[in-house]
Write a protein that holds these residues in place. Sequence first.
Motif, short mmCIF file in Angstrom:
data_model
loop_
_atom_site.label_atom_id
_atom_site.label_comp_id
_atom_site.label_asym_id
_atom_site.label_seq_id
_atom_site.Cartn_x
_atom_site.Cartn_y
_atom_site.Cartn_z
N ILE A 298 61.45 -33.50 52.78
CA ILE A 298 60.37 -34.47 52.54
C ILE A 298 59.01 -33.82 52.77
CG2 ILE A 298 61.81 -36.43 53.12
CD1 ILE A 298 60.52 -36.53 55.86
N ALA A 299 58.95 -32.77 53.57
CA ALA A 299 57.68 -32.06 53.75
C ALA A 299 57.24 -31.42 52.45
CB ALA A 299 57.82 -31.00 54.85
N GLY A 300 58.16 -30.71 51.79
CA GLY A 300 57.82 -30.09 50.51
C GLY A 300 57.49 -31.10 49.44
N PHE A 301 58.24 -32.20 49.42
CA PHE A 301 58.00 -33.24 48.41
C PHE A 301 56.62 -33.87 48.60
CE2 PHE A 301 58.27 -37.57 46.81
CZ PHE A 301 58.80 -37.38 45.55
N SER A 302 56.29 -34.24 49.84
CA SER A 302 55.00 -34.90 50.11
C SER A 302 53.84 -33.97 49.81
CB SER A 302 54.95 -35.36 51.56
OG SER A 302 56.03 -36.20 51.87
N SER A 303 53.96 -32.72 50.23
CA SER A 303 52.89 -31.76 49.99
C SER A 303 52.67 -31.53 48.50
CB SER A 303 53.22 -30.45 50.69
OG SER A 303 52.24 -29.47 50.44
N ALA A 304 53.76 -31.41 47.75
CA ALA A 304 53.65 -31.15 46.30
C ALA A 304 53.05 -32.35 45.57
CB ALA A 304 55.03 -30.82 45.74
N ARG A 305 53.48 -33.56 45.93
CA ARG A 305 52.95 -34.75 45.27
C ARG A 305 51.46 -34.89 45.49
NH1 ARG A 305 54.59 -37.59 41.43
NH2 ARG A 305 54.47 -39.67 42.33
N LEU A 306 51.00 -34.66 46.71
CA LEU A 306 49.58 -34.77 46.99
C LEU A 306 48.80 -33.66 46.31
CD1 LEU A 306 47.24 -36.10 48.52
CD2 LEU A 306 47.79 -34.66 50.49
N TYR A 307 49.33 -32.44 46.35
CA TYR A 307 48.63 -31.31 45.75
C TYR A 307 48.50 -31.48 44.24
CZ TYR A 307 47.48 -26.44 44.71
OH TYR A 307 46.86 -25.29 44.27
N LYS A 308 49.53 -32.01 43.61
CA LYS A 308 49.46 -32.25 42.16
C LYS A 308 48.49 -33.37 41.84
CE LYS A 308 52.40 -32.86 38.10
NZ LYS A 308 53.79 -33.07 37.60
N ALA A 309 48.44 -34.41 42.68
CA ALA A 309 47.49 -35.51 42.47
C ALA A 309 46.05 -35.04 42.63
CB ALA A 309 47.78 -36.65 43.45
N LEU A 310 45.84 -33.99 43.45
CA LEU A 310 44.51 -33.43 43.65
C LEU A 310 44.20 -32.32 42.65
CD1 LEU A 310 44.43 -33.30 47.56
CD2 LEU A 310 43.39 -34.99 46.05
N LYS A 311 44.93 -32.32 41.55
CA LYS A 311 44.70 -31.40 40.42
C LYS A 311 45.05 -29.95 40.77
CE LYS A 311 42.95 -34.99 38.33
NZ LYS A 311 43.02 -35.95 39.42
N GLY A 312 45.93 -29.76 41.72
CA GLY A 312 46.37 -28.41 42.06
C GLY A 312 47.42 -27.91 41.10
N THR A 313 47.44 -26.61 40.86
CA THR A 313 48.38 -26.03 39.90
C THR A 313 49.24 -24.92 40.50
OG1 THR A 313 46.65 -24.50 39.16
CG2 THR A 313 46.89 -26.56 37.93
N GLU A 314 48.80 -24.28 41.55
CA GLU A 314 49.54 -23.15 42.12
C GLU A 314 50.56 -23.68 43.13
OE1 GLU A 314 46.65 -20.54 43.73
OE2 GLU A 314 45.70 -20.12 41.80
N TRP A 315 51.65 -24.24 42.61
CA TRP A 315 52.61 -24.93 43.47
C TRP A 315 53.40 -23.97 44.34
CZ3 TRP A 315 57.96 -24.58 43.46
CH2 TRP A 315 58.53 -23.85 42.42
N LYS A 316 53.62 -22.75 43.88
CA LYS A 316 54.39 -21.79 44.69
C LYS A 316 53.62 -21.41 45.96
CE LYS A 316 57.04 -19.77 40.90
NZ LYS A 316 57.36 -18.53 40.15
N GLU A 317 52.33 -21.15 45.81
CA GLU A 317 51.53 -20.80 46.98
C GLU A 317 51.42 -21.98 47.93
OE1 GLU A 317 47.12 -18.96 48.07
OE2 GLU A 317 47.78 -19.13 45.98
N ASN A 318 51.29 -23.19 47.36
CA ASN A 318 51.24 -24.38 48.21
C ASN A 318 52.55 -24.56 48.98
OD1 ASN A 318 50.00 -27.21 48.81
ND2 ASN A 318 52.03 -27.66 48.02
N THR A 319 53.67 -24.33 48.31
CA THR A 319 54.97 -24.46 48.97
C THR A 319 55.15 -23.41 50.05
OG1 THR A 319 55.86 -25.27 46.87
CG2 THR A 319 57.44 -24.61 48.56
N TYR A 320 54.73 -22.20 49.76
CA TYR A 320 54.85 -21.11 50.73
C TYR A 320 54.07 -21.43 52.01
CZ TYR A 320 54.19 -16.47 52.77
OH TYR A 320 54.15 -15.41 53.63
N LYS A 321 52.84 -21.94 51.85
CA LYS A 321 52.04 -22.26 53.03
C LYS A 321 52.60 -23.46 53.79
CE LYS A 321 47.66 -20.26 51.54
NZ LYS A 321 46.22 -20.49 51.28
N THR A 322 53.18 -24.43 53.05
CA THR A 322 53.81 -25.57 53.71
C THR A 322 54.99 -25.13 54.56
OG1 THR A 322 53.16 -27.01 51.87
CG2 THR A 322 54.87 -27.83 53.34
N SER A 323 55.71 -24.11 54.08
CA SER A 323 56.89 -23.63 54.80
C SER A 323 56.54 -22.85 56.04
CB SER A 323 57.74 -22.74 53.87
OG SER A 323 58.11 -23.41 52.70
N PHE A 324 55.40 -22.13 56.02
CA PHE A 324 55.16 -21.14 57.07
C PHE A 324 53.93 -21.40 57.93
CE2 PHE A 324 57.82 -18.83 54.07
CZ PHE A 324 58.72 -18.21 54.91
#
Length: 548
Positions: A298-324
């Motif tokens: 749910i951490a990855g899902f919530s972070s990705a949904r918000l990042y995409k809503a904020l017009k973010g495109t680099e989902w891999k980097e966002n996921t990497y930072k959410t993980s670490f």
Amino acid sequence: MEIADFHMQEELPCQVVCRIVLDAKSPKSFKDMIDDEYRVNMILDNLPVAVLRRRLYGSQSTVYQHGFRVGFKGRYAGSKDELYFLNNHLSFRVIYHKNPDNNSARIVGFEVTPHSIKHEFTEWGSQITTCNNDTKNIIRGSTIPQIVDTHTDVVYTYDVTFKESDIEWASRWDAYLLMNDDQLHWFSIKNSLIVVLFLSGMLAMIIMRTLHKDISNFNQLDPQDESEEETGWKVVHGDVFRPPVNSRLLSVYVGAGVQIFGMTLTTLIFALLGFLSPSNRGGLMTAMVLSWFFMGLIAGFSSARLYKALKGTEWKENTYKTSFMFPGISFAIFFVLDALMWRQGSSGAVPFGTMFVLVCLWLGISVPLVFVGSYLGFKKPVIEDPVKTNKIPRQVPKQPWYLKPIFLMLVGGILPFWVIFIEFFFVLTSIWLNQFYYIVGYLFIAFVMLIITCMEITIILCYFHLRGEDYNWWWRAYLTAGSSALYLFLYSVFYFFIKLDITKFVSCLLYFGYMLIASYAFFVLTGTIGFYACLWFVWEIYSSLKID
């Protein structure tokens, strides 16, 4: 130190464990442990040894205190010099319950009374004259305690007595867990309820009166009538959903907060249902760690949904930072603290093997689940804003001093901390003062009050900002509720100087290091709660406006 075996219902008088001679370094080590109030912990039939003590505030009832002290400080009569004494004789009392049906007995209590006795020897030193079958007279007749000094003979002894009790085996933990005054817990709940009702009243007044009136008047205006000029929160409708600065970092911390929230809620629910019994040593910590690992989805899902809503495109980097990011910073601090304990030879240090297993579980469970959740979040359609965002940002008017971001953020963190600080006091006491804490019901109520307070205070302060035509609410909502972590850490500093007597530098470093990790996690948790509450509030009020 190994103690000889003893058998059920067979009392033992004074028994000699060992005889040691303190060398030049031993006295300093013992004195440091006595100064730092070190305690010895033992276990019998999965029950921790405890010392009986009276409750505070003049109550006649008694409670258990975990473990017994290594020694104590005192003075002889008429002497001004403070001396150190060792607790070298232990009087164990094993409490048991007898089953009348089959005449069997089960242990329901394990108590100890420590004593300091300077044992005496025969002329040749081969026999201890102060250790015989009359244990009670030994303790009563000994007026000379065992002093800590160089080249001193120290003999460790013990005795065992048994006592029958009506306490059944299923209820044997009750005496260990009744450690705290219920009146203080109820005072904490009443105090929190007053804060919640006060904020609810303010929020109801804002929504039911002011906002409802503003929305009705705005929707009744003729779009062609330009004589009516928009003011207040309505005028920033074209900028309120503009992505904030560093939106990726915001998404990362929101995802981390959702993970901590899920871990906390899951652990509290399992504890309330009785699955995390105190008899299962380490069960609570294991449940917290495992639930945190599995909440990576749910951490990855919530972070990705918000990042995409904020017009973010680099989902891999966002996921990497959410993980670490959050676990990496916390683990780095924890590893440094644990390395200090390794160097000191402390038995409380986490073994390297356990540390390696935790890292493997983190990399093998949490990180992949964050990536899976992030993938699912980015596959979802983007969340459309209820109003369109202007291409050119509107200039924010100069705000009065009482609407300055730093001031309101600091004010906003006081009330969330206020509703949990009493329970936080008991948690600190259980961790650092060797007391038991397992009143999960009070803790769960405090957690619910914390959630409601974070939501309400963030919404109220967000409304004041929007009313002042300041649309930069994204990070402010997170930091408003998250600033309660600052007060949490300051209170832990206050607790350190008022309640604790820690003198060693490494021990002080360990305390503040662990409190820093706890405050950091509390910041992420409360910040995420406040952010989602504010996001819901802003979404609702602007979706109610009829804008072409």
